[in-house]
Write a protein that holds these residues in place. Sequence first.
Motif, short mmCIF file in Angstrom:
data_model
loop_
_atom_site.label_atom_id
_atom_site.label_comp_id
_atom_site.label_asym_id
_atom_site.label_seq_id
_atom_site.Cartn_x
_atom_site.Cartn_y
_atom_site.Cartn_z
N GLU A 29 46.99 33.78 24.85
CA GLU A 29 46.45 33.34 26.14
C GLU A 29 45.85 31.95 25.96
O GLU A 29 44.96 31.75 25.15
N ARG A 43 43.25 26.67 36.64
CA ARG A 43 43.29 27.04 35.23
C ARG A 43 42.73 25.93 34.34
O ARG A 43 42.85 24.75 34.64
N TYR A 102 41.01 37.50 27.88
CA TYR A 102 39.91 36.74 27.30
C TYR A 102 39.77 36.91 25.80
O TYR A 102 39.44 35.96 25.08
N PHE A 153 42.27 34.68 24.44
CA PHE A 153 41.87 33.29 24.72
C PHE A 153 40.83 32.80 23.72
O PHE A 153 40.99 31.74 23.13
N TYR A 191 42.46 26.25 26.73
CA TYR A 191 41.50 26.49 25.65
C TYR A 191 40.97 25.17 25.11
O TYR A 191 39.76 24.99 24.96
N TYR A 193 44.89 30.09 28.79
CA TYR A 193 44.22 29.69 30.01
C TYR A 193 43.08 30.63 30.39
O TYR A 193 43.19 31.85 30.24
N LEU A 194 42.06 30.04 30.93
CA LEU A 194 41.00 30.74 31.62
C LEU A 194 41.21 30.36 33.08
O LEU A 194 41.28 29.17 33.40
N SER A 195 41.36 31.35 33.95
CA SER A 195 41.76 31.08 35.34
C SER A 195 40.71 31.55 36.32
O SER A 195 40.17 32.65 36.18
N THR A 253 39.63 35.23 35.47
CA THR A 253 40.51 36.19 34.83
C THR A 253 41.16 35.53 33.63
O THR A 253 41.36 34.31 33.60
N SER A 254 41.48 36.36 32.65
CA SER A 254 42.12 35.88 31.44
C SER A 254 42.33 37.08 30.53
O SER A 254 41.64 38.09 30.66
N THR A 259 50.48 36.23 32.29
CA THR A 259 50.01 36.37 30.91
C THR A 259 50.79 37.53 30.31
O THR A 259 50.83 38.60 30.89
#
Length: 188
Positions: free
Chosen positions: A44, A103, A80, A83, A106, A46-48, A77-78, A38
């Motif tokens: 961002e 992942r 956020y 995101f 969004y 992705y939310l991983s 993690t992100s 990232t």
Amino acid sequence: MNQIRKYFEEFTKLSDQDWKLFSSKLIEVHYPKKTVFTYKGKIENYLSFIEKGSVRLFIPEEDEDQTFGFCFENQFTSAYDSFITQTYSTYQIETLTDTKLWRLTYKDLQDIYKQTKIGNVIGRKIAESLFIMKSKREQSLLNDTAEERYMKLFTEQPHLMREIPLKYLASYIGITPQALSRIRKRIS
């Protein structure tokens, strides 16, 4: 992928139908140690979920990066804030070890919110866990001495001492590596 389901089922029951939709959206990625995934100045997307490995969140600076967070196995993690607002990130995320992530984009998360019974609960729990992590760090910086912050890290997250270089720990605590060395000598 089953680790994610287990994580969610600690606080809510997932129907097989909801899990099927959710898991169909997950993308598996592997990154070697010291890989930035990232970037500052990028949105961002992705939310991983970290299945294996660890990462650090940091502000890249010319002289010395400012590390302000770590995430480990079985955590999300992100960047956020980037995101959820779909605006540019002001920091980066880098792997500290070889890392395996699951992942979610969004757009796919928005679809999960709309198409599942449990999507909003999942989103809220992820947001709450990321908020609590951030809040604890801020409170520690305001209320604890550097030595107290180090001792909390040492007792609450002993794996930090094995996985994270001292310069990142020092930055996270808000002190120089030399000051951290003095603290470590004093308490050992």
